[in-house]
Design an enzyme around this catalytic site. Structure first.
Site, PDB file in Angstrom:
ATOM      1  N   VAL A   1      -8.064 -63.776  95.225  1.00  0.00           N
ATOM      2  CA  VAL A   1      -6.598 -63.847  95.075  1.00  0.00           C
ATOM      3  C   VAL A   1      -6.289 -65.152  94.340  1.00  0.00           C
ATOM      4  CG1 VAL A   1      -4.399 -63.552  96.278  1.00  0.00           C
ATOM      5  CG2 VAL A   1      -6.488 -62.623  97.276  1.00  0.00           C
ATOM      6  N   HIS A   2      -6.462 -65.124  93.031  1.00  0.00           N
ATOM      7  CA  HIS A   2      -6.460 -66.322  92.197  1.00  0.00           C
ATOM      8  C   HIS A   2      -5.142 -67.101  92.213  1.00  0.00           C
ATOM      9  CE1 HIS A   2     -10.079 -64.680  90.173  1.00  0.00           C
ATOM     10  NE2 HIS A   2      -9.430 -63.553  90.077  1.00  0.00           N
ATOM     11  N   ASP A   3      -4.062 -66.412  91.824  1.00  0.00           N
ATOM     12  CA  ASP A   3      -2.847 -67.117  91.422  1.00  0.00           C
ATOM     13  C   ASP A   3      -2.149 -67.941  92.504  1.00  0.00           C
ATOM     14  OD1 ASP A   3      -1.945 -64.532  89.016  1.00  0.00           O
ATOM     15  OD2 ASP A   3      -3.197 -66.313  88.823  1.00  0.00           O
TER      16      ASP A   3
ATOM     17  N   TYR B   1     -13.344 -55.714  92.166  1.00  0.00           N
ATOM     18  CA  TYR B   1     -14.153 -56.889  92.539  1.00  0.00           C
ATOM     19  C   TYR B   1     -15.356 -56.467  93.370  1.00  0.00           C
ATOM     20  CZ  TYR B   1     -10.913 -60.308  90.677  1.00  0.00           C
ATOM     21  OH  TYR B   1     -10.153 -61.065  89.821  1.00  0.00           O
TER      22      TYR B   1
END
Ligand code: RIB
Ligand code: CA
Length: 303
Positions: free
Chosen positions: A230-232, A218
């Site tokens: 930190v998508h999820d 990133y």
């Protein structure tokens, strides 16, 4: 809830926060960031690291129609590169995630499905059990957005299996979408990684090492990011900590044919006096400091 995942560094963080704040009936795995055998192995390893006995059931090894693609350039060959990890305590309880999802949602009222990888398993379960859509409390997914990360238009989870995503977005029940618009606001910055490293124990070190590895791609590819998105965990926290998020009902259509737009979630934001009927609660914003505090507290809890 049932977390359907493709660990995946941010999936790992989602499992930690889900185990801390939700009644997780099971974890199902899907091919995505890495092939199915890797995502299944990684899910068990993460649950072992937090001492969790939550069952793991593996699911689809490839998308409904699209050719399989992984995200090894981000997550590494194993899907969870960057730390010294133990061997998994055991294999999956079954290789039939679809049956597990259907049976569990029929046997339990109010189950949320929380898919944080390609939507193949969820689409197959909805197709195999026409009653499922009206039995579950809803679906809170990570995916989509007004921009992409595979192409300018398409985010990985939706891009990897657009046909599955189309089935999910048309299912008619409660749907919440945490897309890149919100997930890019939750970053694993150096100061946050330092806070994790201050927590004594093996788990914080492993998770900090994983997030540091995950952040490299990133930081290298984005001018304006100092840590990985930190998508999820957003798909989990939107259910467990809704006060931290801003959400609005929208109509979202899935593009599966466009030369440049296959895998796009087209959000209709036209300000019509009679807007198109919404099919999805889109999560737009997060109060990122307290949200990341929740992640850190969950790590401390299991450390
Ligand atoms: O685009 C981000 C999504 O793709 C996340 O779920 C990540 O784990 C990858 O699966
Ligand atoms: Ca994922």
């Amino acid at each position: 809830m049932i977390v359907d995942c493709d660990p995946g560094h941010d999936d790992a963080m989602a499992l930690v926060v889900a185990a801390r704040h939700a009644d997780v009936l099971g974890v199902t795995t899907v091919a995505g960031n890495a092939p199915l055998h890797s995502t299944t192995r990684n899910a068990r390893i993460v649950l072992d690291l937090i001492g969790s006995k939550i069952p793991v059931h593996s699911g689809a090894s490839r998308p409904l129609v699209a050719p399989p693609h992984d995200a090894s350039h981000v997550h590494g060959k194993s899907g969870l590169d960057g730390a010294d990890l133990p061997e998994p305590s055991r294999g999956p309880e079954s290789e039939n995630a679809i049956a597990f999802i259907i049976e569990t949602c029929r046997a339990n009222e109010g189950v949320w499905l929380v898919p944080i990888g390609p939507l193949t398993n969820i689409a197959l379960a909805l197709r195999a059990a026409p009653d499922l859509g009206s039995r579950i409390a809803g679906i809170s997914l990570m995916g989509g957005g007004t921009f992409g990360n595979v192409t300018a238009a398409a985010e990985f989870n939706v891009w990897a299996d657009p046909e599955a995503a189309d089935i999910v977005f048309r299912y008619g029940g409660k749907l919440m979408m945490s897309g890149l618009d919100v997930t890019h606001q939750l970053q694993a910055t150096p100061s946050r990684l330092a806070r994790i490293r201050e927590i004594p124990g093996q788990l914080p070190k492993v998770l900090a090492d994983l997030l540091a590895f995950y952040s490299k791609s990133y930081i290298n590819s984005h001018r304006d990011m100092t840590g990985a998105a930190v998508h999820d965990p957003c798909a989990v926290l939107a259910l467990t900590h809704p006060h931290l998020f801003s959400i609005s009902p929208e109509h979202v259509a899935l593009e599966s044919h466009g030369e440049h737009t296959r895998g796009m979630t087209l959000i209709d934001r036209r300000q019509y006096s009679k807007p198109v009927a919404p099919n999805c609660d889109v999560v737009w914003g997060v109060d990122d400091e307290p949200a990341f505090d929740v992640l850190i507290e969950a790590i401390q809890f299991f450390a």
